[in-house]
Scaffold this motif. Structure first.
Motif, PDB file in Angstrom:
ATOM      1  N   PRO A 126     -10.316   4.608 -11.212  1.00 10.59           N
ATOM      2  CA  PRO A 126      -9.165   4.048 -10.486  1.00 10.59           C
ATOM      3  C   PRO A 126      -8.441   5.052  -9.604  1.00 10.59           C
ATOM      4  CG  PRO A 126      -8.542   4.533 -12.733  1.00 10.59           C
ATOM      5  CD  PRO A 126     -10.030   4.814 -12.645  1.00 10.59           C
ATOM      6  N   ASP A 127      -8.695   6.331  -9.790  1.00  9.24           N
ATOM      7  CA  ASP A 127      -7.877   7.385  -9.188  1.00  9.24           C
ATOM      8  C   ASP A 127      -7.594   7.226  -7.695  1.00  9.24           C
ATOM      9  OD1 ASP A 127      -9.383   8.147 -11.534  1.00  9.24           O
ATOM     10  OD2 ASP A 127      -8.519  10.134 -11.335  1.00  9.24           O
ATOM     11  N   GLY A 128      -8.598   6.840  -6.915  1.00 12.88           N
ATOM     12  CA  GLY A 128      -8.427   6.805  -5.465  1.00 12.88           C
ATOM     13  C   GLY A 128      -8.065   5.460  -4.894  1.00 12.88           C
ATOM     14  N   LEU A 129      -7.696   4.498  -5.751  1.00 15.83           N
ATOM     15  CA  LEU A 129      -7.437   3.139  -5.279  1.00 15.83           C
ATOM     16  C   LEU A 129      -5.953   2.941  -4.952  1.00 15.83           C
ATOM     17  CD1 LEU A 129      -8.560   0.346  -4.672  1.00 15.83           C
ATOM     18  CD2 LEU A 129      -8.240  -0.242  -7.085  1.00 15.83           C
ATOM     19  N   TYR A 130      -5.702   2.406  -3.751  1.00 18.45           N
ATOM     20  CA  TYR A 130      -4.341   2.174  -3.263  1.00 18.45           C
ATOM     21  C   TYR A 130      -4.207   0.740  -2.764  1.00 18.45           C
ATOM     22  CZ  TYR A 130      -3.995   7.298  -3.074  1.00 18.45           C
ATOM     23  OH  TYR A 130      -3.994   8.635  -3.384  1.00 18.45           O
ATOM     24  N   LEU A 131      -3.293  -0.018  -3.346  1.00 16.65           N
ATOM     25  CA  LEU A 131      -2.889  -1.285  -2.749  1.00 16.65           C
ATOM     26  C   LEU A 131      -2.036  -0.920  -1.542  1.00 16.65           C
ATOM     27  CD1 LEU A 131      -2.470  -4.365  -2.656  1.00 16.65           C
ATOM     28  CD2 LEU A 131      -0.596  -4.067  -4.297  1.00 16.65           C
ATOM     29  N   SER A 132      -2.522  -1.211  -0.344  1.00 18.88           N
ATOM     30  CA  SER A 132      -1.850  -0.659   0.833  1.00 18.88           C
ATOM     31  C   SER A 132      -0.997  -1.657   1.598  1.00 18.88           C
ATOM     32  CB  SER A 132      -2.870  -0.039   1.790  1.00 18.88           C
ATOM     33  OG  SER A 132      -3.742  -1.021   2.295  1.00 18.88           O
ATOM     34  N   ARG A 133      -1.387  -2.931   1.599  1.00 19.57           N
ATOM     35  CA  ARG A 133      -0.594  -3.888   2.367  1.00 19.57           C
ATOM     36  C   ARG A 133      -0.846  -5.316   1.885  1.00 19.57           C
ATOM     37  NH1 ARG A 133       2.361  -4.269   7.058  1.00 19.57           N
ATOM     38  NH2 ARG A 133       2.298  -6.267   8.126  1.00 19.57           N
ATOM     39  N   ILE A 134       0.227  -6.095   1.903  1.00 16.42           N
ATOM     40  CA  ILE A 134       0.148  -7.534   1.662  1.00 16.42           C
ATOM     41  C   ILE A 134       0.587  -8.209   2.955  1.00 16.42           C
ATOM     42  CG2 ILE A 134       0.793  -9.429   0.152  1.00 16.42           C
ATOM     43  CD1 ILE A 134      -0.389  -7.107  -1.391  1.00 16.42           C
ATOM     44  N   ASP A 135      -0.236  -9.067   3.503  1.00  8.62           N
ATOM     45  CA  ASP A 135       0.105  -9.748   4.751  1.00  8.62           C
ATOM     46  C   ASP A 135       0.848 -11.047   4.479  1.00  8.62           C
ATOM     47  OD1 ASP A 135      -1.115  -7.767   6.191  1.00  8.62           O
ATOM     48  OD2 ASP A 135      -2.900  -8.919   6.694  1.00  8.62           O
ATOM     49  N   TYR A 136       1.882 -11.293   5.313  1.00 14.00           N
ATOM     50  CA  TYR A 136       2.654 -12.519   5.245  1.00 14.00           C
ATOM     51  C   TYR A 136       2.883 -13.047   6.653  1.00 14.00           C
ATOM     52  CZ  TYR A 136       3.824 -11.025   0.484  1.00 14.00           C
ATOM     53  OH  TYR A 136       3.747 -10.630  -0.831  1.00 14.00           O
ATOM     54  N   ALA A 173       0.161   0.267   6.775  1.00 17.03           N
ATOM     55  CA  ALA A 173      -0.499   1.027   5.715  1.00 17.03           C
ATOM     56  C   ALA A 173      -1.222   2.246   6.251  1.00 17.03           C
ATOM     57  CB  ALA A 173      -1.478   0.124   4.974  1.00 17.03           C
ATOM     58  N   CYS A 174      -1.864   2.116   7.416  1.00 18.60           N
ATOM     59  CA  CYS A 174      -2.605   3.257   7.954  1.00 18.60           C
ATOM     60  C   CYS A 174      -1.653   4.398   8.293  1.00 18.60           C
ATOM     61  CB  CYS A 174      -3.419   2.842   9.173  1.00 18.60           C
ATOM     62  SG  CYS A 174      -2.436   2.165  10.517  1.00 18.60           S
ATOM     63  N   ASP A 175      -0.453   4.068   8.761  1.00 19.75           N
ATOM     64  CA  ASP A 175       0.530   5.107   9.057  1.00 19.75           C
ATOM     65  C   ASP A 175       0.965   5.827   7.789  1.00 19.75           C
ATOM     66  OD1 ASP A 175       0.413   4.391  11.701  1.00 19.75           O
ATOM     67  OD2 ASP A 175       2.216   3.150  11.646  1.00 19.75           O
ATOM     68  N   VAL A 176       1.119   5.067   6.712  1.00 24.17           N
ATOM     69  CA  VAL A 176       1.496   5.680   5.439  1.00 24.17           C
ATOM     70  C   VAL A 176       0.406   6.625   4.979  1.00 24.17           C
ATOM     71  CG1 VAL A 176       2.096   5.238   3.040  1.00 24.17           C
ATOM     72  CG2 VAL A 176       2.880   3.668   4.800  1.00 24.17           C
ATOM     73  N   LEU A 177      -0.850   6.209   5.103  1.00 25.26           N
ATOM     74  CA  LEU A 177      -1.969   7.068   4.721  1.00 25.26           C
ATOM     75  C   LEU A 177      -1.954   8.365   5.502  1.00 25.26           C
ATOM     76  CD1 LEU A 177      -5.305   5.088   4.170  1.00 25.26           C
ATOM     77  CD2 LEU A 177      -4.136   6.606   2.602  1.00 25.26           C
ATOM     78  N   ALA A 237      -3.966   0.438 -14.566  1.00 25.36           N
ATOM     79  CA  ALA A 237      -3.538   1.798 -14.890  1.00 25.36           C
ATOM     80  C   ALA A 237      -4.211   2.788 -13.956  1.00 25.36           C
ATOM     81  CB  ALA A 237      -3.889   2.120 -16.338  1.00 25.36           C
ATOM     82  N   GLY A 238      -3.426   3.706 -13.418  1.00 24.57           N
ATOM     83  CA  GLY A 238      -3.965   4.737 -12.539  1.00 24.57           C
ATOM     84  C   GLY A 238      -4.105   4.328 -11.089  1.00 24.57           C
ATOM     85  N   VAL A 239      -3.868   3.052 -10.770  1.00 26.16           N
ATOM     86  CA  VAL A 239      -3.983   2.570  -9.392  1.00 26.16           C
ATOM     87  C   VAL A 239      -2.627   2.693  -8.710  1.00 26.16           C
ATOM     88  CG1 VAL A 239      -4.497   0.582  -7.914  1.00 26.16           C
ATOM     89  CG2 VAL A 239      -5.862   1.012  -9.979  1.00 26.16           C
ATOM     90  N   HIS A 240      -2.648   3.122  -7.454  1.00 31.40           N
ATOM     91  CA  HIS A 240      -1.422   3.380  -6.706  1.00 31.40           C
ATOM     92  C   HIS A 240      -1.081   2.207  -5.778  1.00 31.40           C
ATOM     93  CE1 HIS A 240      -2.496   7.340  -8.136  1.00 31.40           C
ATOM     94  NE2 HIS A 240      -3.605   7.308  -7.403  1.00 31.40           N
ATOM     95  N   ALA A 241       0.149   2.217  -5.277  1.00 31.03           N
ATOM     96  CA  ALA A 241       0.544   1.217  -4.283  1.00 31.03           C
ATOM     97  C   ALA A 241       1.295   1.905  -3.151  1.00 31.03           C
ATOM     98  CB  ALA A 241       1.417   0.134  -4.904  1.00 31.03           C
ATOM     99  N   LEU A 242       0.787   1.757  -1.949  1.00 31.23           N
ATOM    100  CA  LEU A 242       1.521   2.207  -0.773  1.00 31.23           C
ATOM    101  C   LEU A 242       2.602   1.196  -0.429  1.00 31.23           C
ATOM    102  CD1 LEU A 242      -1.467   3.420   1.456  1.00 31.23           C
ATOM    103  CD2 LEU A 242       0.048   4.798   0.024  1.00 31.23           C
ATOM    104  N   GLU A 243       2.306  -0.080  -0.686  1.00 30.74           N
ATOM    105  CA  GLU A 243       3.312  -1.105  -0.449  1.00 30.74           C
ATOM    106  C   GLU A 243       3.032  -2.356  -1.286  1.00 30.74           C
ATOM    107  OE1 GLU A 243       5.751  -2.214   3.429  1.00 30.74           O
ATOM    108  OE2 GLU A 243       3.826  -3.245   3.412  1.00 30.74           O
ATOM    109  N   GLN A 244       3.512  -2.322  -2.501  1.00 29.95           N
ATOM    110  CA  GLN A 244       3.537  -3.517  -3.337  1.00 29.95           C
ATOM    111  C   GLN A 244       4.743  -4.357  -2.896  1.00 29.95           C
ATOM    112  OE1 GLN A 244       2.481  -6.024  -5.301  1.00 29.95           O
ATOM    113  NE2 GLN A 244       1.972  -4.757  -7.095  1.00 29.95           N
TER     114      GLN A 244
END
Length: 270
Positions: free
Chosen positions: A238-248, A259-263, A53-60
């Motif tokens: 949790p406020d400042g936490l961002y799931l930014s990238r999953i590598d495949y 992810a850095c570009d999104v930031l 809860a409260g955690v963000h995702a730049l790219e889930q």
């Protein structure tokens, strides 16, 4: 049956986390309801990594199986039409026949990257509420960087593991930790093969203890070796936490964003 992969971005502030819960109110519940309205059928999704809860995702990243025939852009536009402003499908990718069943959003991932954005200023900033953590005491970046070096490599991270963590093993490989300061904002970037429950927030909380001078950098080494969660800092907000990238692996051909570009586009490093 086709396997569709979606890149999802969301503001976690109004949600009870990713994973479906009785009574709804989660990102997964909301996304699956939108998928149902678009496709007129029940679709169950699998994500790369659950967020609290409260955690963000730049790219889930999520996947699901369906017999429905749609172009990739239709999945993006169609599903977004039924989503609230805090959740959006950023891209869609249909895996080709022969390899679709081999891809799994979680198990095919080779690494995860999180950002933690921290506002370090004597007075809180209302416009950053829910988007950045806040510490009013001055923090020194260099001691935190030195402390973070002790966490690199393959270790037992039990000292930073939540009691309710369901991971089979506390041993993870930390590939990278970067700490950058831009004015009053400090951005922590952590990349590992996988993370334990609350691991990033617990590490950031302990690094802050070093940054404010209450402990030396070597304290992180002692915490890691001791494997005792009670000795580390409390779980940070949790406020400042961002799931930014999953590598495949590149063979899957996923159209992922940097992810850095999104930031930078979000202005979090300006």
């Amino acid at each position: 049956m086709k396997r569709i992969v979606l890149g999802i971005q969301y503001d976690g502030t109004p949600w009870r986390g990713w994973q479906t819960q009785p009574g709804g109110g989660t990102v997964q519940d909301t996304l699956e309801e939108a998928l149902k309205k678009f496709s007129l059928m029940r679709i169950a999704t699998t994500c790369a990594g659950r967020t609290d809860a409260g955690v963000h995702a730049l790219e889930q990243v999520i996947h699901f199986d369906t017999e429905l025939e749609r172009e990739s852009f239709s999945w993006v536009r169609g599903v977004n039409a039924f989503l609230p402003s805090s959740i959006a499908v950023r891209w869609a990718h249909q895996l080709t026949d022969g390899v679709s069943e081999q891809f799994h959003a979680r198990f095919s991932a080779t690494a995860r990257t999180y950002h933690y954005v921290l506002y370090n200023h004597p007075v809180r900033a209302p416009l950053l509420a829910g988007k950045a953590g806040w510490v009013f005491r001055p923090l020194e970046v260099e001691p935190m960087r030195k402390a973070a070096q002790y966490l690199l490599g393959n270790h037992d991270f039990s000292a930073f593991r939540a009691a309710e963590c369901q991971a089979k093993s506390p041993v993870k490989t930390m590939h990278e930790i970067r700490i950058e300061r831009q004015g009053n904002l400090i951005v922590f970037t952590l990349k590992a093969n996988a993370f334990l429950h609350h691991m990033v927030r617990n590490i950031v909380g302990s690094l802050i203890v070093v940054g404010n001078g209450n402990q030396p950098p070597e304290w992180l080494q002692d915490l890691l070796a001791g494997r005792d969660r009670s000795r580390a800092a409390p779980t940070f907000m949790p406020d400042g936490l961002y799931l930014s990238r999953i590598d495949y692996d590149a063979r899957w051909g996923l159209p992922q964003e940097a992810a850095c570009d999104v930031l930078l586009r979000l202005g979090l490093q300006s």
